[in-house]
Design a protein around this motif. Structure first.
Motif, PDB file in Angstrom:
ATOM      1  N   LYS A   4      -0.089  -6.408  -8.473  1.00  0.00           N
ATOM      2  CA  LYS A   4       0.187  -7.600  -7.687  1.00  0.00           C
ATOM      3  C   LYS A   4       0.211  -7.221  -6.196  1.00  0.00           C
ATOM      4  CE  LYS A   4       2.991  -9.760 -11.318  1.00  0.00           C
ATOM      5  NZ  LYS A   4       4.324 -10.341 -11.638  1.00  0.00           N
ATOM      6  N   SER A   5       0.075  -8.223  -5.351  1.00  0.00           N
ATOM      7  CA  SER A   5       0.149  -7.994  -3.907  1.00  0.00           C
ATOM      8  C   SER A   5       1.574  -7.585  -3.522  1.00  0.00           C
ATOM      9  CB  SER A   5      -0.267  -9.254  -3.153  1.00  0.00           C
ATOM     10  OG  SER A   5       0.631 -10.304  -3.441  1.00  0.00           O
ATOM     11  N   TYR A   6       1.698  -6.901  -2.413  1.00  0.00           N
ATOM     12  CA  TYR A   6       3.003  -6.381  -2.000  1.00  0.00           C
ATOM     13  C   TYR A   6       3.034  -6.311  -0.473  1.00  0.00           C
ATOM     14  CZ  TYR A   6       0.295  -2.130  -1.360  1.00  0.00           C
ATOM     15  OH  TYR A   6      -0.652  -1.224  -0.947  1.00  0.00           O
ATOM     16  N   ASP A   7       4.239  -6.165   0.047  1.00  0.00           N
ATOM     17  CA  ASP A   7       4.443  -5.960   1.473  1.00  0.00           C
ATOM     18  C   ASP A   7       4.821  -4.512   1.721  1.00  0.00           C
ATOM     19  OD1 ASP A   7       3.963  -8.632   2.026  1.00  0.00           O
ATOM     20  OD2 ASP A   7       6.074  -9.174   1.757  1.00  0.00           O
ATOM     21  N   HIS A  44      -1.870  -0.163   2.422  1.00  0.00           N
ATOM     22  CA  HIS A  44      -1.156  -1.149   3.225  1.00  0.00           C
ATOM     23  C   HIS A  44      -1.130  -2.487   2.485  1.00  0.00           C
ATOM     24  CE1 HIS A  44      -0.865   1.211   6.998  1.00  0.00           C
ATOM     25  NE2 HIS A  44      -1.933   1.821   6.496  1.00  0.00           N
ATOM     26  N   GLY A  45       0.052  -3.099   2.444  1.00  0.00           N
ATOM     27  CA  GLY A  45       0.202  -4.380   1.781  1.00  0.00           C
ATOM     28  C   GLY A  45      -0.170  -5.539   2.679  1.00  0.00           C
ATOM     29  N   ASP A  46       0.284  -6.719   2.283  1.00  0.00           N
ATOM     30  CA  ASP A  46      -0.070  -7.929   3.025  1.00  0.00           C
ATOM     31  C   ASP A  46       0.476  -7.908   4.449  1.00  0.00           C
ATOM     32  OD1 ASP A  46      -1.409  -8.867   0.825  1.00  0.00           O
ATOM     33  OD2 ASP A  46       0.304 -10.002   0.066  1.00  0.00           O
ATOM     34  N   ARG A  47       1.682  -7.398   4.617  1.00  0.00           N
ATOM     35  CA  ARG A  47       2.261  -7.327   5.957  1.00  0.00           C
ATOM     36  C   ARG A  47       3.133  -6.083   6.073  1.00  0.00           C
ATOM     37  NH1 ARG A  47       7.654  -9.256   6.265  1.00  0.00           N
ATOM     38  NH2 ARG A  47       8.440 -10.004   4.246  1.00  0.00           N
ATOM     39  N   ASP A  48       3.214  -5.562   7.282  1.00  0.00           N
ATOM     40  CA  ASP A  48       4.033  -4.376   7.518  1.00  0.00           C
ATOM     41  C   ASP A  48       5.505  -4.762   7.602  1.00  0.00           C
ATOM     42  OD1 ASP A  48       1.848  -2.723   7.557  1.00  0.00           O
ATOM     43  OD2 ASP A  48       1.583  -2.835   9.733  1.00  0.00           O
TER      44      ASP A  48
END
Length: 214
Positions: A4-7, A44-48
């Motif tokens: 799944k996507s992650y931050d 790197h995820g969706d946002r830092d």
């Protein structure tokens, strides 16, 4: 890859090891050389993430390269690097105000979602059992944390670690006392020998004088 996507950031590595052939595995040798290398991987995820959640686990003692150390396990719970880390550690006897051990470090770094056992070296002096209190201050850019924790070094831990640690050897007073007693004994024997010789010389002189007079 995560399902799944992650931050935040995932940091790790891929290790590649050459697979041994059937002929190589059947060789009757004591040592088989195998070659491997690791490639660093950073995802790197969706946002830092910019704010870290930092805690400290239970303080422990152990030995690194023959030196006794007190470990401070700092836990970075956030999927983000902790950069330009400054740590100030002071250790007191519990209830006291005198600093027993201290350490200041700068320009450290912690990986995302990791535990770093920050070691405080106790030097070449023997580790002493007792009850202690540690105050730990951590700074990373604009983020600040402070931890205070009581811990105990048992007599068994101190004895076991000191037996194998590289320690500064103090003066061996028993050796000095033994050498002093030996020197004193030699002086006494020398004085006794000289007096005995002088006594024999006087006895011989008296015998010679008696013969001359007779």
């Amino acid at each position: 890859m995560p399902a799944k996507s992650y931050d935040g950031i995932l940091a790790g590595g891929l290790t590649f090891l050459k697979k041994a052939t059937a002929a190589e595995t059947k060789k009757a040798v004591a040592v088989n050389n195998q070659y491997a290398y690791t490639e660093a991987v950073v995802l790197h995820g969706d946002r830092d993430l910019t704010t870290n959640h930092l805690t400290m686990n239970k303080i422990t003692v152990e030995q690194l390269n023959g030196r006794n150390v007190i470990n401070f396990p700092l836990v970075n719970h956030t999927a983000a690097y902790l950069n330009k880390v400054q740590t100030k550690i002071k250790i007191y006897h519990r209830g006291g105000q005198k600093v027993v051990y201290h350490q200041n470090l700068t320009n450290g770094q912690m990986a995302p979602s990791s535990i770093y056992k920050l070691p405080v070296r106790t030097g070449q002096n023997a580790l002493k059992a007792g009850k202690y209190t540690a105050v730990v201050k951590v700074k990373s850019k604009k983020q600040h944390w402070q931890f205070k924790q009581n811990f105990v070094i048992t007599q068994g831990e101190a004895t076991n670690l000191n037996q194998t640690a590289v320690l500064k050897q103090g003066p061996n007073w028993w050796l000095y006392i033994g050498i002093g007693l030996l020197i004193l004994l030699l002086i006494i024997l020398l004085i006794w020998y000289i007096r005995r010789k002088q006594k024999k010389i006087k006895e011989l002189e008296k015998q010679l004088n008696d013969k001359r007079q007779s």
